[in-house]
Enzyme design. Structure first.
Site, PDB file in Angstrom:
ATOM      1  N   HIS A 120       0.806  -1.230   0.000  1.00 62.72           N
ATOM      2  CA  HIS A 120       0.000   0.000   0.000  1.00 62.72           C
ATOM      3  C   HIS A 120       0.835   1.275   0.000  1.00 62.72           C
ATOM      4  CE1 HIS A 120       0.216   0.888   4.426  1.00 62.72           C
ATOM      5  NE2 HIS A 120       0.300  -0.422   4.557  1.00 62.72           N
ATOM      6  N   ASP A 154       6.019   1.808   6.556  1.00 63.06           N
ATOM      7  CA  ASP A 154       4.711   1.166   6.368  1.00 63.06           C
ATOM      8  C   ASP A 154       3.909   1.995   5.375  1.00 63.06           C
ATOM      9  OD1 ASP A 154       2.323  -0.136   6.644  1.00 63.06           O
ATOM     10  OD2 ASP A 154       2.046   0.334   8.756  1.00 63.06           O
ATOM     11  N   GLU A 166      -5.126   1.798   2.735  1.00 64.19           N
ATOM     12  CA  GLU A 166      -5.011   0.567   3.526  1.00 64.19           C
ATOM     13  C   GLU A 166      -5.193   0.866   5.003  1.00 64.19           C
ATOM     14  OE1 GLU A 166      -2.982  -2.673   5.835  1.00 64.19           O
ATOM     15  OE2 GLU A 166      -2.614  -0.527   5.854  1.00 64.19           O
ATOM     16  N   GLU A 167      -4.601   1.984   5.443  1.00 63.29           N
ATOM     17  CA  GLU A 167      -4.634   2.324   6.873  1.00 63.29           C
ATOM     18  C   GLU A 167      -6.023   2.748   7.332  1.00 63.29           C
ATOM     19  OE1 GLU A 167      -2.278   1.578   8.688  1.00 63.29           O
ATOM     20  OE2 GLU A 167      -0.444   1.607   7.512  1.00 63.29           O
ATOM     21  N   HIS A 220       3.953   2.637  13.218  1.00 65.64           N
ATOM     22  CA  HIS A 220       2.836   3.543  13.535  1.00 65.64           C
ATOM     23  C   HIS A 220       3.218   4.590  14.579  1.00 65.64           C
ATOM     24  CE1 HIS A 220      -0.790   1.309  11.633  1.00 65.64           C
ATOM     25  NE2 HIS A 220       0.325   1.025  10.999  1.00 65.64           N
TER      26      HIS A 220
HETATM   27 ZN   LIG Z   1       0.935  -1.403   6.305  1.00 60.75          ZN
END
Ligand SMILES: [Zn+2]
Length: 383
Positions: A91, A205, A235-236, A347
């Site tokens: 992503h 990420d 995606e998140e 994150h």
């Molecule tokens: Zn991810």
């Protein structure tokens, strides 16, 4: 265009030229791509800068590079006629925020897009990307001089946090181009960590997944399959972009590329929580909160890694979801797997990865693509 404006534009252009010159002079093309991807601002729903980089990179590697109606970027590397379709997916969006509200004093409030521990959001620098350009902000908090004893250990909830952008009023903030709905991302750039082969950066990420796919496409030689590629959006925000990838790609088997959750640092040492460590190779997910992977595919990857002398580690983590799970449940069901590059502090404002893990992920991916023949895919798909 008035004169101060023209001078400012020239300065910006000169800086851009210097920045791209510095990138072009970087001797390590792998690091160059990683740097460009993780430094790009792309909160969920605002993946444009990342898509532009990938479109440029994929132009010479794939056929039919195109975006769908949600913004997912797709492409194809054809193999022999009738060969199975292998979908590589990662992503483009990063965990970020969207402007929620500007108060009358010019402070900016935001909603998170992606999961945060609120504690990690305070006292950080941010960029609000506006049509007029980037606006710098800071999540301020009470000074230690005036905070009461019981407040010291209390968490400030994200809903109460604000960005100080220097504006004195809502009008001044709006004049800078800020409005509700615009994306907010951490203001940090990649830094190699002191010659250790480890890197500190923001959006691993999932830009590292996209970089690994791009690098594997560059390295792969005769592959007995057709490779489909999807760089997904949002995606998140609930795996939303992946929901429309199936009809555009019709894959027989799916490899999702992600970050893994490395926990080899002093705050979290219990293998009861998670098991990954930096430097021990790509993480092969055997369980996450969204997917139990196809187990024949798991065994097949373990075999390929062993034959190619590539270290791998297993990952099993419940507080984690990924795009592969959406494809697994598409059509009549598709074997899917999730591979992650181990990442510390995911994150939050920055994370740390080990270059060797990234290189081994690319190596494993290339081996898999070169070996996933019609017979192998058939045997994995059989129940
Ligand atoms: Zn991810």
């Amino acid at each position: 265009m008035d004169r101060p404006c023209r001078t400012a534009t020239l300065i910006v252009l000169a800086r851009l030229c210097l920045a791209s010159l510095a990138l072009a002079q970087q001797p390590d093309p792998g690091l160059r791509l990683l740097t460009e991807l993780v430094n790009a601002n792309g909160a969920s729903g605002f993946e444009g800068p990342v898509r532009d980089i990938l479109r440029r990179e994929w132009q010479g590697l794939l056929q039919d590079v195109r975006a769908d109606g949600m913004g997912n970027l797709l492409g194809t590397l054809p193999g022999p006629g009738g060969s199975p379709k292998v979908l590589l997916m990662a992503h483009m969006d990063e965990v970020g925020f969207l402007v929620r509200y500007i108060d009358e004093r010019g402070f900016v409030y935001m909603n998170n897009v992606g999961g945060y521990i609120d504690q990690s959001v305070l006292t950080q620098r941010f960029t609000i990307t506006t049509p007029q350009g980037p606006v710098v902000g800071y999540t301020g908090m009470k000074s230690g001089h005036i905070v009461s004893a019981d407040e010291r250990n209390r968490l400030v909830p994200l809903q109460d946090m604000f960005l100080d952008i220097g504006a004195r009023s809502r009008e001044e903030a709006e004049k800078l181009g800020v409005r509700p709905g615009l994306p907010v991302t951490y203001r940090t750039e990649l830094e190699p960590l002191n010659g250790t082969g480890r890197y500190l950066a923001r959006a691993w990420d999932d830009r590292i997944g996209l970089a690994a796919i791009t690098e594997a496409l560059r390295q792969v030689r005769s592959h007995p399959n057709t490779i489909q590629v999807a760089a997904t959006v949002q995606e998140e925000n609930g795996l939303r972009g992946a929901a429309v990838v199936y009809p555009s790609t019709n894959p027989d088997i799916v490899i999702n590329l992600e970050i893994g959750i490395a926990t080899d640092f002093p705050l979290l040492t219990s293998p009861k929580l998670a098991q990954e460590a930096l430097g021990k190779g790509p993480a092969l997910f055997v369980f996450d909160g969204s997917m139990i992977p196809n187990n024949k595919f798991v065994d097949w990857i373990v075999k390929v890694a062993r034959e190619s002398n590539i270290p791998i580690q297993f990952e099993s983590v419940s507080g984690y979801g990924e795009d592969g799970s959406i494809l697994q449940r598409s059509a009549q069901g598709i074997p899917a797997i999730n591979l992650g590059v181990p990442t510390r502090y995911a994150h939050s404002q920055s994370g740390v990865i080990d270059r060797a893990d990234y290189d081994n992920t690319v190596k494993l991916l290339v081996q898999m693509l070169q070996k996933l023949s019609a017979a192998e895919v058939r045997s994995i798909r059989e129940f």
